[in-house]
Scaffold this active site. Structure first.
Site, mmCIF file in Angstrom:
data_model
loop_
_atom_site.group_PDB
_atom_site.id
_atom_site.type_symbol
_atom_site.label_atom_id
_atom_site.label_comp_id
_atom_site.label_asym_id
_atom_site.label_seq_id
_atom_site.Cartn_x
_atom_site.Cartn_y
_atom_site.Cartn_z
ATOM 1 N N HIS A 142 -46.028 35.280 49.584
ATOM 2 C CA HIS A 142 -46.530 36.405 50.387
ATOM 3 C C HIS A 142 -45.374 37.036 51.157
ATOM 4 O O HIS A 142 -44.823 36.445 52.087
ATOM 5 C CB HIS A 142 -47.595 35.922 51.378
ATOM 6 C CG HIS A 142 -48.292 37.028 52.113
ATOM 7 N ND1 HIS A 142 -49.635 37.292 51.962
ATOM 8 C CD2 HIS A 142 -47.849 37.947 52.999
ATOM 9 C CE1 HIS A 142 -49.983 38.315 52.735
ATOM 10 N NE2 HIS A 142 -48.895 38.727 53.381
ATOM 11 N N HIS A 195 -43.660 41.316 52.198
ATOM 12 C CA HIS A 195 -43.759 42.775 52.121
ATOM 13 C C HIS A 195 -42.357 43.326 51.891
ATOM 14 O O HIS A 195 -41.636 43.636 52.848
ATOM 15 C CB HIS A 195 -44.363 43.341 53.406
ATOM 16 C CG HIS A 195 -45.781 42.931 53.634
ATOM 17 N ND1 HIS A 195 -46.856 43.743 53.325
ATOM 18 C CD2 HIS A 195 -46.313 41.781 54.118
ATOM 19 C CE1 HIS A 195 -47.987 43.107 53.623
ATOM 20 N NE2 HIS A 195 -47.672 41.914 54.111
ATOM 21 N N GLN A 238 -52.607 49.171 53.478
ATOM 22 C CA GLN A 238 -52.250 48.735 54.824
ATOM 23 C C GLN A 238 -53.159 49.317 55.910
ATOM 24 O O GLN A 238 -53.432 48.661 56.914
ATOM 25 C CB GLN A 238 -50.800 49.132 55.129
ATOM 26 C CG GLN A 238 -50.304 48.795 56.525
ATOM 27 C CD GLN A 238 -50.149 47.319 56.769
ATOM 28 O OE1 GLN A 238 -49.169 46.709 56.389
ATOM 29 N NE2 GLN A 238 -51.156 46.718 57.411
ATOM 30 N N HIS A 272 -55.449 40.393 52.809
ATOM 31 C CA HIS A 272 -55.095 40.106 54.193
ATOM 32 C C HIS A 272 -56.412 39.924 54.926
ATOM 33 O O HIS A 272 -57.078 40.907 55.273
ATOM 34 C CB HIS A 272 -54.304 41.256 54.804
ATOM 35 C CG HIS A 272 -52.889 41.346 54.344
ATOM 36 N ND1 HIS A 272 -52.534 41.461 53.023
ATOM 37 C CD2 HIS A 272 -51.719 41.328 55.063
ATOM 38 C CE1 HIS A 272 -51.210 41.515 52.936
ATOM 39 N NE2 HIS A 272 -50.693 41.435 54.152
ATOM 40 N N GLU A 299 -56.813 38.464 59.817
ATOM 41 C CA GLU A 299 -55.547 38.200 60.513
ATOM 42 C C GLU A 299 -55.673 38.704 61.946
ATOM 43 O O GLU A 299 -55.132 39.730 62.337
ATOM 44 C CB GLU A 299 -54.377 38.884 59.805
ATOM 45 C CG GLU A 299 -53.029 38.478 60.376
ATOM 46 C CD GLU A 299 -51.868 39.232 59.777
ATOM 47 O OE1 GLU A 299 -50.720 38.876 60.102
ATOM 48 O OE2 GLU A 299 -52.079 40.176 58.987
ATOM 49 N N ASP A 305 -44.131 36.327 54.695
ATOM 50 C CA ASP A 305 -44.852 37.519 55.129
ATOM 51 C C ASP A 305 -43.874 38.654 55.419
ATOM 52 O O ASP A 305 -43.889 39.672 54.744
ATOM 53 C CB ASP A 305 -45.726 37.223 56.342
ATOM 54 C CG ASP A 305 -46.723 38.343 56.643
ATOM 55 O OD1 ASP A 305 -46.904 39.221 55.800
ATOM 56 O OD2 ASP A 305 -47.323 38.312 57.726
ATOM 57 N N TRP A 309 -43.171 43.917 62.068
ATOM 58 C CA TRP A 309 -44.032 42.820 62.497
ATOM 59 C C TRP A 309 -43.244 41.577 62.898
ATOM 60 O O TRP A 309 -43.754 40.740 63.629
ATOM 61 C CB TRP A 309 -45.013 42.464 61.380
ATOM 62 C CG TRP A 309 -45.946 43.577 61.069
ATOM 63 C CD1 TRP A 309 -47.136 43.863 61.672
ATOM 64 C CD2 TRP A 309 -45.757 44.595 60.068
ATOM 65 N NE1 TRP A 309 -47.696 44.994 61.116
ATOM 66 C CE2 TRP A 309 -46.876 45.458 60.128
ATOM 67 C CE3 TRP A 309 -44.761 44.857 59.123
ATOM 68 C CZ2 TRP A 309 -47.024 46.558 59.293
ATOM 69 C CZ3 TRP A 309 -44.907 45.955 58.298
ATOM 70 C CH2 TRP A 309 -46.019 46.796 58.385
#
Length: 411
Positions: free
Chosen positions: A54, A56, A149, A207, A210, A306, A312
């Site tokens: 996982h 991005h 997203q 997702h 979360e 992630d 983030w």
């Protein structure tokens, strides 16, 4: 080529590995090395390749662009990314993604599942990563999830963009139910994503929940859809941090549904330790999903980064062993056996999440493996030991010998 005196997956007995034509030809004791290139590991640890389940890659390496996330929350990160993605170009995405992939490759990663934001009418990031996937396929296997997203129901035109991404070659479909405007939207978005993934025989990686909000319960809907379509092996619930706050009574009911579904889970310890608990006073929640309980119920769990240096999470170096290290602490999984077997979160468990068939160190299998500078995984975790070698189909991707700087073939 013969690998001598290898500790294969913490085995107490050292073995030799004969590799011919990119395949593990023979694994055993005292294999004749005459006429073969020999690498004597002297008891070093040999594992299957690391797997990033996982990440991005479209957003990686953008921390501080256009600004840093001061609140440290998921929601501010999404807002910052919405600004940054307006300036995306294919060259920009490919350059940054390659930088992150290179960092992971140097740490033994050979398989990556990336979520790519498709809430962008141009689909610039998707096109860039589809191109990169083809360019690096001999060294890194890249799976791409079409990830909305900003929501499926809450972002205008998201369904059409997801379907366009699937037609372009995405390997799976995503969703983000906890970010949808309403609970009704969340349920409908999961129904849409699950139906599309099942009809196209694609991965579904959501997702899911979360958040620290115990009322966020997309997971039950996702699991129910997996039961309905009978495709739990291809379904993944990523994050599920709200599970940290569910009551024991609700967990008791939910676990039955999860067992029936057979879905996979991905926990992202570094990032969720950072994002969760931001709205708490004291005590502050750790906010990770219930990994020991999921494993105890026979469910598959893997770990992922992630984010690496993005809106983030401003840190990250591409070393999945550091993800495992953080997870073991946060989850109270510091028993000896827990630590010894924790490599499975980023190898075998992740291989199941990604649906890999030809994976693992076995005779007749593709000669894909890494060598860790430690005699077993307990000491590898304890000492933050690095990767000495990474091989794919018997060909060296990177190496590090005493006194040398880690080197790799160019992407």
């Amino acid at each position: 080529m013969i690998i001598k005196n290898a500790c294969i997956e913490n085995s107490a007995e050292l073995k030799d590995i004969l590799i011919k034509d990119g395949v593990f030809c023979r694994i055993g004791k005292d294999i004749d090395a005459e006429g073969e290139e020999v690498i004597d590991l002297q008891g070093k640890l040999v594992l299957p390749p690391m797997i990033e389940s996982h990440i991005h890659l479209d957003a990686t390496m953008t921390a501080g662009e256009p600004r840093f996330n001061k609140s440290g929350t998921l929601f501010e990160g999404i807002a910052i990314w919405a600004e940054r993605k307006k300036t995306l170009t294919k060259a920009d995405v490919k350059k940054r993604a390659a930088q992150a992939i290179r960092a992971e490759m140097l740490n033994g990663v050979q398989y990556i599942r990336t979520h790519v934001d498709v809430c962008d009418p141009t689909l610039t990031a998707l096109e860039a990563l589809l191109e990169l996937k083809e360019e690096i396929k001999d060294k890194i296997t890249l799976q791409i999830i079409a990830f909305p997203q900003e929501g499926i129901l809450s972002y205008p035109g998201a369904k059409a963009l997801i379907e366009k991404a699937v037609d372009a070659g995405a390997d799976g479909v995503g969703a983000i139910p906890h970010y949808e405007f309403t609970r009704e939207y969340a349920v409908e978005s999961l129904g849409y994503a699950a139906k599309l993934a099942a009809e196209k025989d694609l991965f579904l990686d959501v997702h899911c929940d979360e958040t620290d909000d115990e009322s966020s319960r997309g997971l039950e809907t996702l699991a129910a859809k997996a039961i309905e379509y009978g495709n739990g092996a291809k379904v993944t619930a990523s994050h599920t941090t709200a599970m940290h706050s569910y009551s024991e009574a609700y967990i008791g009911r939910l676990m039955r549904v999860l067992r029936l579904s057979g879905i996979n889970f991905v926990s992202n310890p570094l990032v969720n330790l950072n994002l969760q608990g931001r709205f708490d006073g004291y005590p502050k929640r750790r906010g990770l999903t219930r990994v020991p309980e999921l494993l105890g119920n026979g469910l598959n769990v893997s770990f992922g980064h992630d984010d690496i240096r993005d809106p983030w999470y401003p840190l990250g170096n591409g070393d999945l062993k550091e993800v495992v290290y953080a997870g073991l602490h946060a989850l109270h999984m510091t028993g000896y056996d827990d630590i010894m077997n924790s490599y499975r979160f980023i190898t075998h468990n992740a291989a199941k999440t990604l649906g890999l068939s030809d994976y693992g160190i076995k005779e007749g299998g593709s000669a894909d493996f890494v060598v860790i500078d430690a005699p077993d995984y307990y000491q590898a975790v304890r000492d933050h030991s690095g990767v000495l070698y990474s091989y794919r189909s018997g060909k060296q991707l990177c190496r590090k010998k005493p006194g040398e700087i880690l080197s790799e073939t160019a992407l």
